[in-house]
Scaffold this active site. Sequence first.
Site, PDB file in Angstrom:
ATOM      1  CE  LYS A  12       0.353 -11.038   3.780  1.00  0.00           C
ATOM      2  NZ  LYS A  12      -0.661 -10.083   3.303  1.00  0.00           N
ATOM      3  CG  ASN A  40       4.503 -11.142   4.721  1.00  0.00           C
ATOM      4  OD1 ASN A  40       4.865 -10.642   3.649  1.00  0.00           O
ATOM      5  ND2 ASN A  40       3.538 -10.627   5.455  1.00  0.00           N
ATOM      6  CB  VAL A  53       8.041   0.412  -4.079  1.00  0.00           C
ATOM      7  CG1 VAL A  53       8.563  -0.356  -5.277  1.00  0.00           C
ATOM      8  CG2 VAL A  53       6.745   1.110  -4.427  1.00  0.00           C
ATOM      9  CB  THR A  78      -4.017 -10.964   5.291  1.00  0.00           C
ATOM     10  OG1 THR A  78      -2.863 -10.141   5.095  1.00  0.00           O
ATOM     11  CG2 THR A  78      -4.641 -11.324   3.962  1.00  0.00           C
ATOM     12  CG  ASP A 103       0.699  -9.197   7.303  1.00  0.00           C
ATOM     13  OD1 ASP A 103       1.163  -8.456   6.406  1.00  0.00           O
ATOM     14  OD2 ASP A 103      -0.346  -9.873   7.156  1.00  0.00           O
ATOM     15  CG  ASP A 161       5.896  -6.667   4.963  1.00  0.00           C
ATOM     16  OD1 ASP A 161       5.184  -6.638   3.950  1.00  0.00           O
ATOM     17  OD2 ASP A 161       6.075  -5.685   5.707  1.00  0.00           O
ATOM     18  CD  GLN A 206      -2.987   0.789   2.358  1.00  0.00           C
ATOM     19  OE1 GLN A 206      -2.583   0.214   3.357  1.00  0.00           O
ATOM     20  NE2 GLN A 206      -4.167   1.357   2.289  1.00  0.00           N
TER      21      GLN A 206
HETATM   22  C1  LIG Z   1      13.683 -12.190  -4.863  1.00  0.00           C
HETATM   23  C2  LIG Z   1      12.562 -11.429  -4.208  1.00  0.00           C
HETATM   24  C3  LIG Z   1      11.305 -11.336  -4.841  1.00  0.00           C
HETATM   25  C4  LIG Z   1      10.254 -10.625  -4.246  1.00  0.00           C
HETATM   26  C5  LIG Z   1      10.475 -10.007  -3.007  1.00  0.00           C
HETATM   27  C6  LIG Z   1      11.718 -10.118  -2.355  1.00  0.00           C
HETATM   28  C7  LIG Z   1      12.782 -10.811  -2.936  1.00  0.00           C
HETATM   29  C8  LIG Z   1      11.595  -9.407  -1.122  1.00  0.00           C
HETATM   30  C9  LIG Z   1      12.459  -9.144  -0.040  1.00  0.00           C
HETATM   31  C10 LIG Z   1      11.974  -8.418   1.047  1.00  0.00           C
HETATM   32  C11 LIG Z   1      10.638  -7.929   1.082  1.00  0.00           C
HETATM   33  C12 LIG Z   1      10.097  -7.125   2.256  1.00  0.00           C
HETATM   34  C13 LIG Z   1       9.789  -8.183   0.003  1.00  0.00           C
HETATM   35  C14 LIG Z   1      10.264  -8.897  -1.083  1.00  0.00           C
HETATM   36  N1  LIG Z   1       9.612  -9.276  -2.221  1.00  0.00           N
HETATM   37  C15 LIG Z   1       8.221  -8.907  -2.561  1.00  0.00           C
HETATM   38  C16 LIG Z   1       7.307 -10.083  -2.368  1.00  0.00           C
HETATM   39  C17 LIG Z   1       7.282 -10.494  -0.920  1.00  0.00           C
HETATM   40  N2  LIG Z   1       6.066 -11.211  -0.582  1.00  0.00           N
HETATM   41  C18 LIG Z   1      13.088  -8.326   1.986  1.00  0.00           C
HETATM   42  O1  LIG Z   1      13.073  -7.781   3.092  1.00  0.00           O
HETATM   43  N3  LIG Z   1      14.144  -8.986   1.479  1.00  0.00           N
HETATM   44  C19 LIG Z   1      13.829  -9.496   0.243  1.00  0.00           C
HETATM   45  O2  LIG Z   1      14.591 -10.135  -0.455  1.00  0.00           O
END
Ligand SMILES: Cc1ccc2c(c1)c1c3c(c(C)cc1n2CCCN)C(=O)NC3=O
Length: 277
Positions: A142, A145, A26, A179, A140, A160, A23
């Site tokens: 799930k 995460n 990014v 969620t 959170d 997260d 939300q």
């Molecule tokens: C390779 C990859 C692909 C998607 C990623 C991440 C890494 C990722 C990461 C993180 C977060 C908060 C979200 C992330 N996302 C967004 C999706 C998370 N549910 C994070 O803290 N380290 C990550 O590698």
Amino acid sequence: LVPWSDDLFEKYYDICEELGSGQFAVVRRVVCKATGEEFAAKFIRKRRYATSRRGVTRAHIEREVDVLTEIGGHDAIIRLFAVFETPSEVILVLELVSGGELFDHVCAKECLDEAEAAAFIKQILLGVKHLHSRYICHLDLKPENVMLKRRGETQIKLIDFGLSRRIPPGSQTKDMIGTPEFVAPEIVNFEALGTATDMWALGVVTYILLSGGSPFLGQTRDETFCNITAVDYHFDDCYFHSTSALAKDFIRRLFVRDPRKRATAEDCLRHPWITGP
Ligand SMILES: Cc1ccc2c(c1)c1c3c(c(C)cc1n2CCCN)C(=O)NC3=O
């Protein structure tokens, strides 16, 4: 302690592709110019005015940073390396994981065999036990995460912590967050939250890993909430015909309405489904 810098982020990091977005945040892959090391940078939009509904308050961001700083040393928890601040956003420089979401891993296989599911759940339990030993609740939990450190390995990383907070025993923290399909009855009923709230969500994650189905999900949000407060779920034979009685017992001990009677992370780590034969 993690440094808060108001130095220019782009001076130190090349910004690469977007990994995900929420939300008000990014997540992008970034590369440290000096070392070539890759990180995940979470760009959180700051709330400009007190009356605004957009963005996140600074206090809320500091809560996430404080939680990550306190518990970041554990193998199952994502690490925070640095924080940058600009007038409009706060940037968290986080450990990058390459194995993708546990969710994708389950979808790829529709559902997991019990030994594989139990191995993942044990990893998550060790991380949650670490959080709960400091009365920190994720709030959170799930499959999205729970990320895999590397593809094909069971090492997981909880990510997260945007909703996480410290909830000492006896405190009457109430909030409507999380969620819908993963929230515990105490959230739906606006009653006191605590570490047990994460354990209910862990039950939902376990149910999904074993079956690919979601135990309380209804056609509408209200129907889902109704199913949760009535603890109305069942082990559909079409999904659970070959699931062991031990696995079902493990889940049953988490889908307990009264948070005080619900299994803790310690209880779960001693359950025979986790300790194995
Ligand atoms: C390779 C990859 C692909 C998607 C990623 C991440 C890494 C990722 C990461 C993180 C977060 C908060 C979200 C992330 N996302 C967004 C999706 C998370 N549910 C994070 O803290 N380290 C990550 O590698």
